[in-house]
Design an enzyme around this catalytic site. Sequence first.
Site, mmCIF file in Angstrom:
data_model
loop_
_atom_site.group_PDB
_atom_site.id
_atom_site.type_symbol
_atom_site.label_atom_id
_atom_site.label_comp_id
_atom_site.label_asym_id
_atom_site.label_seq_id
_atom_site.Cartn_x
_atom_site.Cartn_y
_atom_site.Cartn_z
ATOM 1 N N ASP A 73 34.142 31.585 28.927
ATOM 2 C CA ASP A 73 34.007 32.969 28.436
ATOM 3 C C ASP A 73 33.991 33.976 29.585
ATOM 4 O OD1 ASP A 73 33.836 31.656 26.080
ATOM 5 O OD2 ASP A 73 31.826 32.309 25.550
ATOM 6 N N ARG B 26 42.814 29.678 20.339
ATOM 7 C CA ARG B 26 42.211 28.995 19.195
ATOM 8 C C ARG B 26 41.505 30.035 18.341
ATOM 9 N NH1 ARG B 26 36.896 25.380 20.611
ATOM 10 N NH2 ARG B 26 35.830 26.759 22.081
ATOM 11 N N GLN C 51 27.890 29.575 28.376
ATOM 12 C CA GLN C 51 28.762 30.739 28.443
ATOM 13 C C GLN C 51 28.265 31.706 29.507
ATOM 14 O OE1 GLN C 51 27.194 29.574 25.759
ATOM 15 N NE2 GLN C 51 28.524 29.476 23.962
ATOM 16 N N ASP D 147 38.072 29.280 26.604
ATOM 17 C CA ASP D 147 38.088 30.586 25.929
ATOM 18 C C ASP D 147 37.883 31.723 26.916
ATOM 19 O OD1 ASP D 147 38.224 28.988 23.669
ATOM 20 O OD2 ASP D 147 36.085 29.186 23.216
#
Length: 380
Positions: free
Chosen positions: A219, A296, A196, A240
């Site tokens: 991220d 999600r 991330q 994400d």
Amino acid sequence: MASLSHLQLSLLLLPLFNLPFVSSSWSTFERERDYSNWISWNLKNYQQRATRKVESLVEAPAGRIKALDGKLRRAEMNRVRIWVCQKGTGDFKTITEALNSIALYNKRRVILMIKPGVFREKISIPGTLPFVTLSGDASDPPTITGNDTASVSGSDGMPLGTFHSATVAVDANYFVAINMKFENTAPHEIGSPGGQGVALRISGTKAGFYNCSFYGTQDTLYDHKGLHYFNNCFFQGSVDFIFGYGRSLYESCYLNSIAKKVASVTAQKRTNASLASGFSFKDSVVTGSGRVYLGRAWGDYSRVVFSYTFLDKIVLPQGWSDWGDQKRDLGVYYGEYKCSGPGAANLTERVPWARMLTYEDAKPFIGTHYVEGDTWLVRP
């Protein structure tokens, strides 16, 4: 959905302790009750704000700023500018030096006018520095870049974690960014833990971003917490790449996936049914590579709404993911309203717990009232 009557609300709020416990019917009833209460609450807030009919910023003839909350009004009336130029023609050569020059608990709007260039700095704006603006040149926006990841060791020898991997971290309230690029160049390797790499983390409330770009892979934007507004912004990532607890409106934004396989655009983490948080995307575009879910469920009560948005063919027919936990199907609220494009052409394959919204359902989320913007949004 029309506004609920007092009778309907009373029925929804009846005590449930005497109902016989049947797992499946209980869960369905509880979910519908919570959803109806949520819609009713948002409609009430929307209607209250709509009747005010005030703009975000109104200048009186004498120069007084009305409508804004008191602290922000005083800060805007006492603006000061600081020039940042790497070539030495400004007040400071680095953004960090300019930020360090601001008095703690500052009470006036401080605008850092940043000249074009690539700034290799890890920026932190603490909660003690409110009312800061980073402003760049629209024709050649400055870039703040870094490459930290969650697995990189910090000064204490421990991994930074996702939270501290951010190139730019904002903990202050009333932050504004205009014509800026925020970047984390760390690559995402599928299956590699600790990859991330956050470009920007916003943890302060009442923050506005205008004509900004956010580049990363996993991220990219940590929309951590607070009220936030993004207008005409560009987001790029693979996994994400917009995530967090924030209550945020994304208007006229471009979401570009660089995923190589299957990934997700958003991961909204609402963990409690009482939290007034969620992401709303209006008049935006979702496109790029790979195949993506619109969101999600990072949290059990994750909330995301897409309205009037172009969904390209990369959007999976299912639309949404429960992150492999079917219990979350009962608590998440994922909605779509009047979206277009090949990713919105066939809704019959959407997961059954996604919501195809009516105008009454959607209208609380398609204006700046969603983030209470009438009291704090300032036009750049």
